[in-house]
Design a protein around this motif. Sequence first.
Motif, PDB file in Angstrom:
ATOM      1  N   ALA A 178       0.778  -0.743   0.032  1.00 30.66           N
ATOM      2  CA  ALA A 178       0.301  -0.357   0.297  1.00 30.66           C
ATOM      3  C   ALA A 178       1.118   1.169  -0.004  1.00 30.66           C
ATOM      4  N   LEU A 179       1.927   1.166   0.817  1.00 27.28           N
ATOM      5  CA  LEU A 179       3.194   2.254   0.444  1.00 27.28           C
ATOM      6  C   LEU A 179       3.651   2.193  -0.421  1.00 27.28           C
ATOM      7  N   GLY A 180       4.058   1.488  -1.321  1.00 25.94           N
ATOM      8  CA  GLY A 180       4.850   1.786  -2.553  1.00 25.94           C
ATOM      9  C   GLY A 180       3.811   1.747  -3.777  1.00 25.94           C
ATOM     10  N   ALA A 181       3.146   1.231  -3.225  1.00 22.38           N
ATOM     11  CA  ALA A 181       1.406   1.588  -4.742  1.00 22.38           C
ATOM     12  C   ALA A 181       1.183   3.313  -4.998  1.00 22.38           C
ATOM     13  N   ALA A 182       1.282   3.728  -3.750  1.00 22.31           N
ATOM     14  CA  ALA A 182       0.943   5.035  -3.344  1.00 22.31           C
ATOM     15  C   ALA A 182       2.044   6.065  -3.105  1.00 22.31           C
ATOM     16  N   THR A 183       2.288   5.728  -3.160  1.00 21.92           N
ATOM     17  CA  THR A 183       4.169   6.463  -3.216  1.00 21.92           C
ATOM     18  C   THR A 183       4.108   6.357  -4.438  1.00 21.92           C
ATOM     19  N   ALA A 184       3.980   5.525  -5.945  1.00 22.16           N
ATOM     20  CA  ALA A 184       4.203   5.541  -7.305  1.00 22.16           C
ATOM     21  C   ALA A 184       2.664   6.100  -7.783  1.00 22.16           C
ATOM     22  N   LEU A 185       1.799   5.978  -7.172  1.00 24.09           N
ATOM     23  CA  LEU A 185       1.142   7.257  -7.517  1.00 24.09           C
ATOM     24  C   LEU A 185       0.648   8.819  -7.807  1.00 24.09           C
ATOM     25  N   GLY A 186       1.715   8.662  -5.932  1.00 30.00           N
ATOM     26  CA  GLY A 186       1.316  10.371  -6.087  1.00 30.00           C
ATOM     27  C   GLY A 186       2.727  11.179  -6.810  1.00 30.00           C
ATOM     28  N   LEU A 187       3.658   9.895  -7.012  1.00 29.04           N
ATOM     29  CA  LEU A 187       5.078  10.329  -7.813  1.00 29.04           C
ATOM     30  C   LEU A 187       4.598  11.087  -9.580  1.00 29.04           C
ATOM     31  N   ARG A 188       4.004  10.217 -10.041  1.00 27.35           N
ATOM     32  CA  ARG A 188       3.032   9.731 -11.083  1.00 27.35           C
ATOM     33  C   ARG A 188       2.450  11.646 -11.437  1.00 27.35           C
ATOM     34  N   TYR A 189       1.187  11.236 -10.119  1.00 28.76           N
ATOM     35  CA  TYR A 189       0.814  12.312 -10.388  1.00 28.76           C
ATOM     36  C   TYR A 189       1.142  14.085 -10.056  1.00 28.76           C
ATOM     37  N   SER A 190       2.202  14.239  -9.422  1.00 28.99           N
ATOM     38  CA  SER A 190       3.033  14.598  -9.585  1.00 28.99           C
ATOM     39  C   SER A 190       3.709  15.315 -10.697  1.00 28.99           C
ATOM     40  N   GLU A 191       4.520  14.254 -11.317  1.00 30.03           N
ATOM     41  CA  GLU A 191       4.997  14.468 -12.187  1.00 30.03           C
ATOM     42  C   GLU A 191       4.179  14.901 -13.670  1.00 30.03           C
ATOM     43  N   TYR A 192       3.121  14.531 -13.458  1.00 28.51           N
ATOM     44  CA  TYR A 192       1.484  14.717 -14.183  1.00 28.51           C
ATOM     45  C   TYR A 192       1.246  16.571 -14.079  1.00 28.51           C
ATOM     46  N   LEU A 193       1.465  17.206 -12.553  1.00 27.18           N
ATOM     47  CA  LEU A 193       1.196  18.315 -12.400  1.00 27.18           C
ATOM     48  C   LEU A 193       2.406  19.557 -12.435  1.00 27.18           C
ATOM     49  N   GLY A 194       4.231  18.742 -12.827  1.00 23.95           N
ATOM     50  CA  GLY A 194       4.980  19.749 -12.947  1.00 23.95           C
ATOM     51  C   GLY A 194       5.903  19.469 -11.221  1.00 23.95           C
ATOM     52  N   TRP A 195       5.053  18.884 -10.651  1.00 23.97           N
ATOM     53  CA  TRP A 195       5.962  19.191  -9.874  1.00 23.97           C
ATOM     54  C   TRP A 195       6.403  19.055  -9.003  1.00 23.97           C
ATOM     55  N   VAL A 196       7.436  17.958 -10.021  1.00 25.86           N
ATOM     56  CA  VAL A 196       8.586  17.215  -9.349  1.00 25.86           C
ATOM     57  C   VAL A 196      10.166  17.450 -10.107  1.00 25.86           C
ATOM     58  N   THR A 197      11.090  17.744  -9.549  1.00 26.54           N
ATOM     59  CA  THR A 197      12.562  18.387  -9.688  1.00 26.54           C
ATOM     60  C   THR A 197      13.179  16.305 -10.205  1.00 26.54           C
ATOM     61  N   GLN A 198      13.985  16.623 -10.705  1.00 28.97           N
ATOM     62  CA  GLN A 198      15.150  15.350 -10.861  1.00 28.97           C
ATOM     63  C   GLN A 198      15.623  15.067  -9.797  1.00 28.97           C
ATOM     64  N   SER A 199      15.838  15.702  -8.496  1.00 28.82           N
ATOM     65  CA  SER A 199      16.820  15.869  -7.352  1.00 28.82           C
ATOM     66  C   SER A 199      15.853  15.258  -6.215  1.00 28.82           C
ATOM     67  N   SER A 200      14.227  16.002  -6.148  1.00 32.43           N
ATOM     68  CA  SER A 200      13.140  14.838  -5.628  1.00 32.43           C
ATOM     69  C   SER A 200      13.314  13.700  -5.896  1.00 32.43           C
ATOM     70  N   ILE A 201      12.585  13.470  -7.294  1.00 34.18           N
ATOM     71  CA  ILE A 201      12.605  12.007  -7.750  1.00 34.18           C
ATOM     72  C   ILE A 201      13.579  10.941  -7.652  1.00 34.18           C
ATOM     73  N   LEU A 202      15.168  11.315  -6.984  1.00 31.86           N
ATOM     74  CA  LEU A 202      15.926  10.812  -6.334  1.00 31.86           C
ATOM     75  C   LEU A 202      16.332  10.121  -5.041  1.00 31.86           C
ATOM     76  N   GLY A 203      15.341  10.600  -3.914  1.00 31.53           N
ATOM     77  CA  GLY A 203      15.034  10.217  -3.033  1.00 31.53           C
ATOM     78  C   GLY A 203      14.271  10.058  -2.552  1.00 31.53           C
TER      79      GLY A 203
END
Length: 409
Positions: A211-236
């Motif tokens: 559940a934690l992994g899925a929520a994090t992945a979906l949250g990351l995809r949504y943030s990427e869609y909105l343009g909120w994620v930088t390269q450095s933040s993805i890496l951590g």
Amino acid sequence: MQQLYITIALAALTVIGLGLTSGILQRLPLSAPLLALGVGVAVGPMGLGWLRPETWGSPYVILQEAARVTLAISVMGVALRIPPARLPALARAILLLLGPGLLLMWAISAGLAWLALGLAPLMALLLGATLAPTDPVVAASIVTGALAEDRLPQDSRIILSMESGANDGLAYLLVMLPLLLITEGQAAGLSRFVTHTIPVGVILAVGLGAALGAATALGLRYSEYLGWVTQSSILGVTVALSLLALGAAHAVQSDGILAAFAAGLAFNALVDRQAEMEDENVQEAIAKLFTLPVLVLTGTLLPWQDWVAEGWPLLIFALAVLLLRRPLTLLLLAPVMRLARRDAVFFGWFGPMGVAAIYYALHARDALQEPRLWVMASAVVALSVLLHGMTGSPGAYLYGPSRKSGEED
């Protein structure tokens, strides 16, 4: 306090030194885990005496918790290395290794402990359980890197990676069963195993981690869609996810190692593949940053005098475990797994023990207040790191010719 900073400095120097010579090491019969363990021996009480664990207060507690965090980060790295599309084709081999294979390695190790060391049956089962899982930390030095990618087929690396990541969590069941039978008696121990260890320790861990992994992945995809994620933040993200799964599982008295692995698999299945691969790189770097210091600490705490006191039976036991525990298991399973002889030999030898066995042995030592468990398990781990560390690179070269010519895996 001075010992703390000396330890940090020596561990950092080990990471830097091995990082600067990683290309050379791949051509030598030496692995990074072996050299890190050697550094610990050299600077510990049996060597230069720069590190003195007796002044740390609770050195075994420190090593146990460091091993727990290292395992969580390492199994996350394993999960990120696995291409989800390949799992169905490899499911047969993986499930056989995680089911009958793990049980056979447990039984063989326990039987050898009973025969060679004269342990009572439940203590032999407990020691065998600590030595059953294949270690993801030491195995990573065999299945990752330029040499492994050049010489070993992708499917072989996936099978070993998947096994080493999953069986660390599944070994929790094997360790807890004899431990509960010893501490609570057979009837009460078996009842607690069925009513708590299986549903809370394992099933809840898998569900919580996924559940934690899925929520994090979906949250990351949504943030990427909105343009909120930088390269450095993805890496951590995946490093933090490892620690989140570990901490959340520990809070509900579940197995954090299994939760971290489940979180990694769920994240890997749902996140964008390109971003995931970038996360894999940082995860491997962070895993090495934790792994090598843990092995340095282990080197300082190796019980040399206790090994001598145990005498020849301990050496015979350690050698027998390495020569029989996994090779015999693969000999029996190879026909069912439909492995070629070359793969059966490779899989049969390269199932190293390391940080996972250290963690479970110290957990059992703490629960029973029985130092001898650490003495016996640490001997097998040290010999495994030595022999597998010396044969990893030659084994990859002997496996087959270079794959740079464009062969498909």
